[in-house]
Structure formats: structure tokens, C-alpha cells
Write an enzyme that holds these catalytic residues in place. Sequence first.
Site, short mmCIF file in Angstrom:
data_model
loop_
_atom_site.label_atom_id
_atom_site.label_comp_id
_atom_site.label_asym_id
_atom_site.label_seq_id
_atom_site.Cartn_x
_atom_site.Cartn_y
_atom_site.Cartn_z
N CYS A 108 0.82 -1.20 0.00
CA CYS A 108 0.00 0.00 0.00
C CYS A 108 0.86 1.26 0.00
O CYS A 108 2.06 1.23 0.30
CB CYS A 108 -0.90 0.04 1.24
SG CYS A 108 -2.04 -1.34 1.40
N ARG B 163 -7.68 0.06 7.63
CA ARG B 163 -7.22 0.08 9.03
C ARG B 163 -5.72 -0.16 9.08
O ARG B 163 -5.19 -1.03 8.38
CB ARG B 163 -7.95 -1.00 9.82
CG ARG B 163 -7.66 -0.96 11.32
CD ARG B 163 -8.51 -1.96 12.06
NE ARG B 163 -8.19 -3.33 11.66
CZ ARG B 163 -8.79 -4.39 12.15
NH1 ARG B 163 -9.78 -4.25 13.03
NH2 ARG B 163 -8.45 -5.60 11.74
N ASP C 285 16.39 39.62 -15.09
CA ASP C 285 14.98 39.92 -15.34
C ASP C 285 14.58 41.25 -14.71
O ASP C 285 14.87 41.54 -13.55
CB ASP C 285 14.12 38.79 -14.76
CG ASP C 285 12.66 38.98 -15.09
OD1 ASP C 285 12.27 38.58 -16.20
OD2 ASP C 285 11.92 39.52 -14.24
N CYS D 254 -5.99 1.77 -2.34
CA CYS D 254 -5.17 2.99 -2.43
C CYS D 254 -4.45 3.11 -3.77
O CYS D 254 -3.96 4.17 -4.12
CB CYS D 254 -4.16 3.07 -1.29
SG CYS D 254 -2.83 1.84 -1.35
#
Length: 508
Positions: free
Chosen positions: A37, A44, A451, A71
Amino acid sequence: MLGMELDPDTCYKAIASHDRRFDGRFFVGVSSTGVYCRPICAVRTPRRENCTFYESAAAAEKHGFRPCLRCRPELAPGHGLADISGRLAQAAATLIDEGFMAEAGVAQLAARIGVTERHLRRLFDAEFGVSVHEYAQTQKLLLAKRLLTDTTLPVTQVALAAGFGSVRRFNDVLKERYGLTPLAMRRRAAEGMADRLVFELGYRPPLAWDQWLGFLGVRVVDGIEQCHGGAYTRTLGIDADGRRHLGWVRLEHVPKRTVVRVTLSASLACVIPQALGKVRRLCDLGCRPDIVDAHLGDLAADTPGVRLPGAFDGLEIAVRAIVGQVISVVQARRILARLVQIAGAALPGDALAGLAAAPHAAPLTHAFPTAQALAALPDADYQAAGVPMAKTRTIRALARLVAAGEIRLDPHAAPDDTVAKLRAVEGIGDWTAQYVAMRALGWPDAFPGTDYALRKVLGVSTVRAMQASTAQWAPWRAYAAIHLWHRYEALKQAPVQGGADIGQEELA
């Protein structure tokens, strides 16, 4: 954490708290279920003694774990270029993720990132805990799983899009590794599927989507891109299988799910890995905002989660920068729109299918011109687009170098070497080279120090003073530049008049 030994206690605390900062940085294998996972999985929390932790999904699968169907490890965010120590290994992994090895082997992959095959194998094992082939096999399976779950593409097309040579091979590997056939996996996910190519790409929050979209919105070029209703839509062309695939992509932010929703035209079904890779770079989804924002301190306090706007096409960013030198954004947009219409490939009707017209926006009609097209474009066509002769010579010279492979404008190119090569092209100064390094190469420490807008915001008048003022933000100065440009826009309450796409190179 990648590239180093994972600390089990830290990892377990992360999964117990579902800490999104660790999403994609490691995976947890659960011995009681046989699945692996993401740290944010909503199931859980497993018992500590049942957990083992792995640097990559491939490492978890190597040890016999199957991906969690809840997941979905294939949705975990990736890594930025400066996010880990093994930058070369990550560059190779990114190329694999984008389908490079569908038409090449390890030797070609090593050559692409500039190392020997033996060195690449060592880097990969140290960084991910698996071989190159094991990593590639896992990525192909995870992509196939995603296509079976999120699309209605025929199984044959899924197998080919994921890089399997045949449906039979695909069936055998999927059943061996996951214990499921393609049709069984599709039946599990069939409810609610639509006949579209829609994907979700995760990120580590926060994500300053409005600022990212605003940056692109100011610079929209008619014919190839639109910003409307909180979404960004644009055309793209991807070379694969000996031909150019043309289509469109729409990006929408879904903050409740901490994902960017990606809709692709059906014409891009054969190049899904490449297209999703381009989206990840454009949105800077591998960014670690917890690290970047902490380093920038007060500069990032008002707008946490700012991303570095990337690129679908590095040459496009370079051409934008060259055209925009010392003129307004509005002028540059008009010139670029005409150039696209003259030299870009028109999208056929099937590539435009499913694209809803955005109100009050110019229709999407063309892809940005290729390096070959710009290199061969006659002077008269550049003049018709409004490109001055000096800039025409610069664009053509750069396009020829890119077409010949002498300059690469992608995140896998060496930043210092690429900047030096760009500056050697007549008409390209430090501002343009640094801006290309920021957006096309995704280099987090690039900084266009000449810049005009940055000078105004910082209140400096020399390059030396600019360097002294910005040294505190290294190695994240590109992100600092984005924050400073936002501040300039806020101060002026108008689009940037000296920021990105306008090269203010007069600063001594």
C-alpha cells in the site's frame, strides 16, 4: 528517504497518521494480506509486526506483494529532479515510466542518460532495490492495471499501450503477479467507468493551483491552449512508433482527492505513458513543497505549494522566450499564435473529438511546430508571423541543433552543459537560457538574474546585487523566481511586464 535505508519506525508513524508528505516515497507490504500500500491508504492501519517497507513499488512486488486495489499504488506521486540523491537513477526511472523501454533495452536507456549499462544497473539497485528490468516490468503492470481500471480500452489495446508485446504475454504476467486475468480485473472496476481517457495524478499537498494556472493563463497562445473555468486545456504532439500522435489534454484540480484530473483525447490512446509524463512535468507533481517552502521561508509563507510551471515541449518554451525578448506578453502571444498557424500541424477531426469549446476562447486547432518544421520554415513565413529577422535566425539555429540532437531541452539534460550550449547560440543570452532551464529542464536552481521584474521586486540594480540577494534561496531559486513574479504581478495589478517570456537582459 529513497536511496537510503528506510527507518521502519518513521515509516510506521507515517502510515499510522496517513501523512501525505510520505506518499510515493515508500510503500508498505502487509504480510497478513499479501498486498502493498501507499502510506496514505485508508484501510485500518496494519499491525507493526506485519509491515515491511520498500523504496519502490517494484521492490514490494519483487518480494511477492500485490498492489492494493483501494489505495492503488500506481497513483502515488513521483519525485522531483532534485528530490533524491540518485538523480541519474531517477531520470532513468522517469524514462521507463514514460514508456521508453517499450521500444528499447537497458543499453539504450543507459546511453540516453549518459552512463554505461553496468553503472546504470548499479545505480538502479542502490536507489530502488530492484533491477532495471524488474522496475520496468512493475511499471508496465501498474500502467495496465490503471488502464483496465480507469478506461474502457479493449484489452488488446491496453496490452500494447502498456508495452506488452502480445495479449497472451500480458495475460500470463498479470495472472502470475496479481492472480487475476485482465477481464477479471476490469469486472472489479467496471462500475461507473466512462468511455473516456480520464486519469488522476497525485501530488503532495499543498498545491497552489490558482497561481500555477494564472502563470500559464497570462501566456496562453491562441490555437494551442486555453485557460477557462479553473481548467487548462491544450494540444500536443507525441512522437512514438515511427509517427506523430496529435491530440489534446485537459487538466483540472480536484483538491478533495489531492489529485490533478487528466482527460486525454482518444487519439492519444497509444501514447498514454508519454502524455501523463508530460503532465507530471508541466504541473511539477513530483515537488516536495514541505522542503521547498521551508527553505524559502517568508517568501513562500503567503502562497505555500507553488509549483514550477514545466513544459510539454522544451523547444516551445525556448521559442516563446526568444520571441518574447524585450516586448510585451501580449505582443509575443500574437506573434506566437500566427507562427503556430503557419508552421504547426493542424489537428485532424478525430484528434479534436470530444473537445468542448471554451466560451470566449480561440478554438484549439494546431500543435506547436516541431524542430524540423521551424528549421525548414522560410524567412517569408517568419516575417508573415511577425518574427524579426534576428529572432528568426536564432529560432532556426536552435531548431536545427535540437533536430540534430546536439541540444536536448528536457528534464534529463545536464543543466550546466545545456545552458552553456544555449548561450553559444547567437541571440540567446543568460535570461533566455536560465528561463529555458527553469521550465524545459525543470531545474530548480535556475534563475534569470537579469529579469526586469525580479530586479524591481528585489530593489537591486546590478547582477552582483541580484546574486547576493538570491543566494539564500539556493538550490530552489527557480521557485523563488515564481514567487517574486507573483509579487510583481500583485504590485502592478496587471499581467507581468518583465517576467517569464519577456527577456530583460539589459541588466549589467
